[in-house]
Enzyme design. Sequence first.
Site, PDB file in Angstrom:
ATOM      1  N   ARG A 137      46.174  48.446  39.084  1.00 28.81           N
ATOM      2  CA  ARG A 137      45.035  49.070  38.430  1.00 28.81           C
ATOM      3  C   ARG A 137      43.863  49.143  39.409  1.00 28.81           C
ATOM      4  O   ARG A 137      43.689  48.243  40.234  1.00 28.81           O
ATOM      5  CB  ARG A 137      44.584  48.251  37.210  1.00 28.81           C
TER       6      ARG A 137
ATOM      7  N   HIS B 135      47.859  58.162  40.335  1.00 21.02           N
ATOM      8  CA  HIS B 135      48.418  57.267  39.299  1.00 21.02           C
ATOM      9  C   HIS B 135      49.769  57.792  38.795  1.00 21.02           C
ATOM     10  O   HIS B 135      49.930  58.114  37.609  1.00 21.02           O
ATOM     11  CB  HIS B 135      47.435  57.079  38.128  1.00 21.02           C
TER      12      HIS B 135
HETATM   13  C1  GLV Z   1      51.294  52.640  34.147  1.00 20.39           C
HETATM   14  O1  GLV Z   1      50.287  52.509  34.770  1.00 20.39           O
HETATM   15  C2  GLV Z   1      51.756  51.724  33.120  1.00 20.39           C
HETATM   16  O2  GLV Z   1      51.029  50.781  32.767  1.00 20.39           O
HETATM   17  O3  GLV Z   1      52.884  51.929  32.641  1.00 20.39           O
END
Ligand code: GLV
Length: 309
Positions: A224, A272
Amino acid sequence: MGIVVLRQDGKADEWKRALRNFAPEVPVYSAEEPHPKAEIEMALVWKHPKGSLSEYPNLKCIASSGAGVDFIFKDTQAPLHLPITRVVDPILAKDMAEHVIATVFAHLKNVNTYKLQQFDQTWKPRTYLRMKEVTIGILGLGELGAFTATELSTIGFKVQGWSRSQKEITSVTTFNGPDQLDLFLGSTDVLVCLLPLTPNTQGILNKKIFEKLPKNAFLINVARGGHLNDDDLLEALDSGHLSGAALDVFHTEPLPGPHPFWQHPKVHMSPHCASVSDTESVVPQIIANYKRLKTGKALENEISKTQGY
Ligand code: GLV
């Protein structure tokens, strides 16, 4: 009775369709369509609009459609006393391991540097690293971290891992707790962050950690954005202590235009996308938990509220 899908990334209908196909007997709605709010018992969420969960008076469970649940805790109006579940899925773990492996090899073999050189027509061979010269350190040995560590070790890397509590993984040297963190960092050439984001891990990728890594170490953050202190990373890159960083996650996503990461030659960004829940693979466990909820059975993959993951 029923499930509502709450997300803002345009994928609500895809999830609704997959849930309905798998379990036509379960009423499933997306937030965009008219639906009986008082009848909803489970919310399947991914970065849902803040406050939206409090519109369901008879909600009994909040299910994250990803591995992480940190975004749920950021919604202070959410009914956080309810059980919260997350996804544990072999495809999600495999995708993460593949992304990390690709990123590690791109670093070893200068793939991103050659792309930059190509743009200014620079012909300049560089020294490359071999697998046997590099120790990969995985920060966080949960489902994704432990699997990624095993895959890296299977293909021939020396792999070590650090976690809060003690873990044993075949062919992976493990360290645990604050006392063993420095030892772990001191022998890590490529640091991969796969920790859950909690108040304890917020900002953990900072100056203090970077200083303990060997010179020319490389950082991969696929957990994150909140784990990283952006300014400390820029300083460690610009001073030449770290050789580069591959970042898949950011404090604000999409990363705002003026952020220095966009133009930084030592920062390699991806949007991401390291590992994204596969609807077909994940839907059976959501429906299984919905049925468990209906029959009063304990839920699978329920997170601990005290640990935050
Ligand atoms: C992706 O970031 C997840 O938490 O699956």
